[in-house]
Design an enzyme around this catalytic site. Structure first.
Site, mmCIF file in Angstrom:
data_model
loop_
_atom_site.group_PDB
_atom_site.id
_atom_site.type_symbol
_atom_site.label_atom_id
_atom_site.label_comp_id
_atom_site.label_asym_id
_atom_site.label_seq_id
_atom_site.Cartn_x
_atom_site.Cartn_y
_atom_site.Cartn_z
ATOM 1 N N ASP A 112 42.347 34.442 49.412
ATOM 2 C CA ASP A 112 42.458 35.730 50.094
ATOM 3 C C ASP A 112 41.391 36.720 49.639
ATOM 4 O OD1 ASP A 112 43.451 35.965 47.565
ATOM 5 O OD2 ASP A 112 45.405 36.772 48.133
ATOM 6 N N LYS A 162 46.830 43.601 33.827
ATOM 7 C CA LYS A 162 47.328 44.892 34.332
ATOM 8 C C LYS A 162 47.533 45.928 33.227
ATOM 9 C CE LYS A 162 49.337 42.957 38.482
ATOM 10 N NZ LYS A 162 49.801 41.596 38.455
ATOM 11 N N ASP A 219 40.287 42.042 47.801
ATOM 12 C CA ASP A 219 41.457 41.170 47.766
ATOM 13 C C ASP A 219 42.288 41.542 48.993
ATOM 14 O OD1 ASP A 219 43.959 40.121 47.434
ATOM 15 O OD2 ASP A 219 44.241 40.844 45.393
#
Ligand code: GTP
Length: 335
Positions: A112, A162, A219
């Site tokens: 993706d 993250k 993305d």
């Protein structure tokens, strides 16, 4: 003189995820087959592969029959092998699951990603550094939603998943495009395994290198990312204005209009309207996609929306940031 040696290589595309962040669109279409302008998302990757890639291995699971159907119908100029996971094995498990189809150095992609990455240059970089793998790295302003990578020179020394705002060790993120040596397969245990979280941190001592690039990277796995990718392609000239019918409409480019009907409406910029789509009298549409047969009625305002195939927006609606998809005869919507 000896004849030139032609070497072929394989590319693996991870295409088995459920794409939950793109629901409801991904309830009827697997993410890799969602259209980005003129072709499915996954074809943007396949069409960008270097000439030396003769075989594309797709690691599939979710809605694999639709992917199989697509590749049976469309010749993409290379051999395509679909390898199924009964249960999704995660990004690392998916790589291990296709190991019998791999030999030699191979490319690997999240299915993706849309980018301007020069894969030939990345391969040359990988061969120069001679590690077990090379990760494409993309610079972002706010890395808090991504896998962050710390480098010493070109060598990756640390991963951070993250990070909280202000705690990121760098502004370079894993772009989801890799070159791997087959030796990497020995470091993936059986079962459900994450490449990013479980495999990479364990092979740092075998040499993982970071390849930075400029241009664009998106993305497409979220509605905002999907529309950003569409915008990036339109800004780079992948436009088309070929409506089936156009009556008294204002078109503000860049747009990709292919076989859609426009009457008395205002369209653009950054709109993709595919065959059979239509926009009615007095409607304004910006920064959105109308997949095949999607219909916007009269007097509507539609901004930053993903309208799945055959969906309908009723007269007088005002929609912003919505994704709509047809679901077993009815229509589902998600904010
Ligand atoms: P979300 O559910 O929205 O997070 O999407 P996703 O399931 O696609 O996950 P994510 O975007 O993190 O996946 C990145 C890439 O890896 C995508 O191209 C996925 O298709 C692929 N992927 C993720 N998990 C698996 C898996 O278990 N098996 C395979 N074969 N591919 C996977």
């Amino acid at each position: 003189r000896r004849p030139a040696l032609i070497t072929f290589m394989k590319a693996l595309i991870l295409a088995g995820g459920m794409g939950t962040r793109l629901r409801p669109l991904t309830l009827s279409t697997p993410k890799p087959l969602l259209p980005l302008l003129d072709r499915p998302m996954v074809m943007h990757i396949i069409d960008s592969l270097p000439a030396e890639v003769d075989t594309v291995v797709l690691a599939v699971s979710y809605m694999k029959d639709l992917l199989e159907g697509y590749f049976l119908k469309h010749d993409c100029g290379r051999k395509v092998v679909l390898v199924n996971e009964e249960e999704p094995l995660g990004t690392g498990g998916a790589v291990r699951n296709v190991r019998q189809y791999l030999d030699g150095t191979f490319l690997c992609f999240n299915g993706d990603i849309i980018s301007s990455l020069d894969l030939n240059d990345m391969l040359a970089f990988h061969r120069r550094h001679g590690g077990i793998g090379t990760l494409a790295l993309w610079r972002v302003q706010d890395p808090s939603a991504f896998g962050v990578v710390g480098l010493e020179g070109a060598r990756i020394t640390v991963f951070q998943e993250k990070p909280a705002p202000g705690e990121a060790i760098s502004d370079l993120i894993n772009a989801g495009v890799y070159v791997f040596e087959p030796e990497l397969l020995e470091h993936i245990p059986p079962g459900v395994v994450s490449l990013e979280r479980q495999v990479f941190p364990n092979v740092l001592d075998r040499g993982l290198y970071g390849y930075r690039f400029d241009g664009h990277w998106v993305d497409c796995g979220t509605p905002a990312g999907y529309l950003e990718a569409q915008r990036a392609l339109l800004e780079r000239g992948r436009t088309k204005v070929a409506p089936a019918i156009v009556r008294g409409s204002e078109l503000i480019g860049p747009n990709y209009i292919d076989g859609a009907s426009l009457s008395g409406c205002r369209v653009g910029p950054f709109v993709c309207a595919l065959p059979g789509a239509s926009i009615g009298e007095g409607s304004t549409v910006e920064g959105s996609v109308l997949m095949e047969g999607a219909t916007i009625g009269r007097g509507c305002t539609v901004r930053a929306c993903l309208l799945g195939p055959g969906t309908m927006v009723k007269d007088g609606s005002a929609l912003q940031g919505r994704a709509l998809a047809p679901l077993r005869g009815r229509q589902a919507g998600l904010h």
